[in-house]
Motif scaffolding. Sequence first.
Motif, PDB file in Angstrom:
ATOM      1  N   TRP A  90       0.236   4.104   0.668  1.00 43.37           N
ATOM      2  CA  TRP A  90       0.252   5.151   1.582  1.00 43.37           C
ATOM      3  C   TRP A  90      -0.031   4.608   2.883  1.00 43.37           C
ATOM      4  O   TRP A  90      -0.618   5.196   3.754  1.00 43.37           O
ATOM      5  N   ASN A  91       0.421   3.551   3.182  1.00 45.81           N
ATOM      6  CA  ASN A  91       0.153   2.944   4.358  1.00 45.81           C
ATOM      7  C   ASN A  91       0.675   3.546   5.416  1.00 45.81           C
ATOM      8  O   ASN A  91       2.055   4.092   5.848  1.00 45.81           O
ATOM      9  N   PRO A  92      -0.288   4.028   6.437  1.00 48.13           N
ATOM     10  CA  PRO A  92       0.078   5.008   7.420  1.00 48.13           C
ATOM     11  C   PRO A  92       1.024   4.480   8.433  1.00 48.13           C
ATOM     12  O   PRO A  92       0.905   3.310   8.731  1.00 48.13           O
ATOM     13  N   LYS A  93       1.696   5.315   9.339  1.00 50.08           N
ATOM     14  CA  LYS A  93       2.569   4.634  10.176  1.00 50.08           C
ATOM     15  C   LYS A  93       1.636   4.694  11.448  1.00 50.08           C
ATOM     16  O   LYS A  93       1.535   5.779  12.035  1.00 50.08           O
ATOM     17  N   ILE A  94       1.327   3.486  11.960  1.00 50.93           N
ATOM     18  CA  ILE A  94       0.464   3.411  13.139  1.00 50.93           C
ATOM     19  C   ILE A  94       1.001   2.251  13.730  1.00 50.93           C
ATOM     20  O   ILE A  94       1.226   1.037  13.171  1.00 50.93           O
ATOM     21  N   ILE A  95       1.138   2.391  15.012  1.00 52.16           N
ATOM     22  CA  ILE A  95       1.954   1.278  15.995  1.00 52.16           C
ATOM     23  C   ILE A  95       0.790   0.789  16.911  1.00 52.16           C
ATOM     24  O   ILE A  95      -0.055   1.575  17.477  1.00 52.16           O
ATOM     25  N   PRO A  96       0.831  -0.511  17.164  1.00 47.33           N
ATOM     26  CA  PRO A  96      -0.106  -0.754  18.215  1.00 47.33           C
ATOM     27  C   PRO A  96       0.080  -0.331  19.710  1.00 47.33           C
ATOM     28  O   PRO A  96       1.287   0.312  19.894  1.00 47.33           O
ATOM     29  N   HIS A  97      -0.955  -0.419  20.167  1.00 47.50           N
ATOM     30  CA  HIS A  97      -0.862  -0.176  21.764  1.00 47.50           C
ATOM     31  C   HIS A  97       0.446  -1.176  22.368  1.00 47.50           C
ATOM     32  O   HIS A  97       0.145  -2.200  22.252  1.00 47.50           O
ATOM     33  N   SER A  98       1.665  -0.722  22.681  1.00 49.76           N
ATOM     34  CA  SER A  98       2.554  -1.297  22.798  1.00 49.76           C
ATOM     35  C   SER A  98       2.477  -2.572  23.995  1.00 49.76           C
ATOM     36  O   SER A  98       1.810  -2.372  25.042  1.00 49.76           O
ATOM     37  N   TYR A  99       3.332  -3.570  23.823  1.00 54.81           N
ATOM     38  CA  TYR A  99       3.331  -4.671  24.887  1.00 54.81           C
ATOM     39  C   TYR A  99       4.032  -3.871  26.093  1.00 54.81           C
ATOM     40  O   TYR A  99       3.284  -4.262  27.294  1.00 54.81           O
ATOM     41  N   TYR A 114       1.178  -2.234  27.854  1.00 54.98           N
ATOM     42  CA  TYR A 114       0.210  -3.339  28.352  1.00 54.98           C
ATOM     43  C   TYR A 114       0.693  -3.877  29.538  1.00 54.98           C
ATOM     44  O   TYR A 114       0.150  -3.976  30.762  1.00 54.98           O
ATOM     45  N   ASN A 167       0.965  -1.246  -0.033  1.00 49.11           N
ATOM     46  CA  ASN A 167      -0.146   0.107   0.070  1.00 49.11           C
ATOM     47  C   ASN A 167       0.863   1.149   0.099  1.00 49.11           C
ATOM     48  O   ASN A 167       1.560   1.626   1.058  1.00 49.11           O
TER      49      ASN A 167
END
Lengths: 344, 543
Positions: A302-311, A314, A300
Amino acid sequence: MKYAFSFLAVIALILIAWLGSQIPGMPYLFGIALPYLAMMIFLGGFVYRVVQWGKSPVPFSIQTTCGQGKSLDFIKHDRLEAPDTTAEVVARMFLEIVTFRSLFRNTKSELHDGPKITYESSKWLWLFAIIFHYSFLMVVIRHMRLFLDPVPFWIAWLEFGDGLFQVGAPTWYMTDIGLLAGCVLLFSRRLITRHVRFISLVNDYFPLVLIFAIAVTGILMRYFLRTEIDIVNIKQLAVGLVTFSPVIGTEIGAIFYIHLFLVCVLLAYFPFSKLMHFAGVFMSPTRNMKNNTRAVRHVNPWNPKIIPHSYGGYEDEFREFMVDSGIPVEKELPPKKDEEKDEE
Amino acid sequence: MSVPKLEQLSQSVVQGPSLAAGAIPTRDWMDIPVKFTPGSYAYVAKKDKVEYLNSQSGLSFPNAREWSPEDDDWKLPEGWKEIILKGLQERLGKFRSLKIFMDCCVRCGACADKCHFFLGTGDPKNMPVLRAELLRSVYRNDFTLGGKILGRMVGAREMTVSVLKEWFMYSYQCTECRRCSIFCPYGIDTAEITMMLRELLHLVGIGINWILEPVSNSNRTGNHMGLQPHTFKDNVEFLVEDVESLTGVKPDISFNRKGAEILFITPSADVFAEPGLYTAMGYLLLFEAIGLDYTWSTYASEGGNFGLFTNNEAMKKLNAKMYAEAERLGVKYIIGGECGHMWRVVHQYMETMNGPADFLEKPVSPITGTVFENAASSKMVHISEFTADLIKHGKLKFDKSRNSHIKATFHDSCNPARAMGLIDEPRYILDHVVDWVEMPENTIREQTFCCGSGTGLNTDEIMELRMRAGLPRANAVKYVHEKHGVNMLSCVCAIDRATLTSLNDYWTPEVGVCGVTELVANAIVQEDETRGELEEGLRTMVF
Ligand code: HEM
Ligand code: SF4
Ligand code: SF4
């Protein structure tokens, strides 16, 4: 209302061409200027639309699978319905475009007391669309004889095939009848099928009426008003148009200008209408992509840079519970003493 | 809001008056405004959930507030119309599918009676083509020459509050099942349109709680049920005990274990509620029977992705946990449990969004040595692929008679069937473990009908809608129940296990719902097991 309006619009167009072409000098407008203009709008508009579509990327591979995907060796892969290679995609698209496979699948649902729902195969739309499109295609191809000098042999062959069921003289072409019938059938279907009527817009009736009128004027010229027109002059004009040296000989006949004008309108209308489905069907991502997204990564742009709620975040929130219940953690709990100090 | 009696609804579906039932509408659809009454809409998202999500990096869920669809004033933000139109323009530039689908529809109506919402409600705006026209009309008005000049005559209309309300109503009466797309000559996928509508609505703060609460739970606790790590572990451990008392074999399990060969991720609903529990017990038993070296994760404890039902950013953020956890634990690859929309995301979006997964290895079955070439890059294998391969290589020993009290049928979930092509693997498995029959041909495989409550619509306040939308599926179940004595509807989807249960309870209470792996585990014969003789008709996983 909407269909009536389509008729009115087409009648108005006919009048414009009929009356307009009678005015001295105007044949140059209707015979030369407008055809060039319409062709330019058609080509320019068509390319513009396709380029506009092409400009938007295809961020995700969203093929619709209509059969078993490629999987384990012993699971039979449906190569047409869930293509895995480019060749399979080409085959899927080819059959879609020349045989309208998706429409062939069509069913009709009915609700009965019970309730009970039934589904039965319904191929009318498919049949009408096939009659219409193939007739249209053949008519367009046959017209090439006007523009090409000498006429290529294969056109003569097609004409021969098209006229095989000879009725009367001059030979009636099957596709002339097919085109008229196709328009009438599709139009009637729109009026009669209640849900199709409900969704139909002027833009759905208009092209059918327009094409119907084109076909009728064409047929009139060929079979009934042969004497009103001068076919030699028309051929001369047509060849002139494609060689960029158009000449209009003597009187050609109003009916010809009407026919030509309607074609010009169709050409100019084409790129800005739903008729662009012609090009769109080739570019539809649900059909022209491979179903191999787990085997080959689709990118993609334009793949946006989005990171998960980090381990880490958590674990910070739940560390105590995790340690208590014996779930491994990255960071041990701080020694108790510190915590007590903090609280003081 | 209570659900009408069976007889009442049965009549109403057939007699309407509705377009599907044969009535002819007298007014143009643009002139029919939407009306929100209790039961016609799902509850809107709670303010604190929206606020929480909006505070997360990479996400945008603005305009958190208290409001109700029944109010006239939806408390839209200042300049909402520009926000929507700008949002639409941006999406036209980002998704070729949207542009092409806006431009190419010929309104042939082939898709019209393919939608379960249309069949069940009879509402013309539930015809896929009209659902798309709700957006297309605005697109024409602001983005096409003809629409700008000729306006309503060519089907264009201005974006107004009542249009917005209509979008909300009908984008939440579509389960993004893609059945319409199969029949469209251009493959126009109304699910894509619905996704765009929902994305646009979120821009001005319109969303439903049954979706946004699970999204925020998944983000914070790792799973949509909001189970914290210790609770998640407890739940799975209960299931281990159940399996032990049922079979005498105690499955060996671990959580967040580094160095395991495989990470197993499944929808959290399976460890939480019946009948999904039995499928989860099935996984435990199956993996124990083959001695698989795998781990569960509490951080990535949700296979399902409720982000898919909101916007592509939320989908990406939630999905990213799968790879992040696989990398942290150092596993070789991931096996995914039975779930429908989870697999849409895994198959069509995951690696694009969060790959490349070059920290994992090409999946190889440790038991059979089979290389899963079809998952060579994304490195995630479907449990049915994995199980079918085990069976093919004779690695599982079955006693099919343990399922002899069951006459099953199989429900293809929309996404595995139409967005993945996972159709024959579960069938291959069923052939080995249970006596089963197919439902009628126009309701299975790629033509399968949705359960009627997918995409986050399985909430109780819209039960009547769900029962209506599920009718085509239920009707096919009823048919095989009456004709073949089918008493179990098997499926490979966790949402289905919940929603089909409600659906069958309503339309065909004689038919239960189970996962395919539950049937597998029922039939597995293991060494050292001490299964009691089961009474006829007892669900074998229940003791
Ligand atoms: C290549 C794949 C194509 C497919 C699958 C396809 C399919 C269809 C379908 C389903 C309709 C709807 C009929 C109706 O309900 O009114 C239609 C209409 C039409 N198509 Fe095509 N078509 C294709 C190519 C073309 C091409 C190459 C042309 C070239 C001119 C064309 C011109 C038309 C016209 C003029 C109409 C009727 C006008 C209307 O109903 O609005 N199509 N097509
Ligand atoms: S089948 Fe496709 S082209 Fe026909 S009305 Fe539906 S979306 Fe439009
Ligand atoms: S995706 Fe499914 S629910 Fe949505 S319009 Fe199409 S058939 Fe109906």
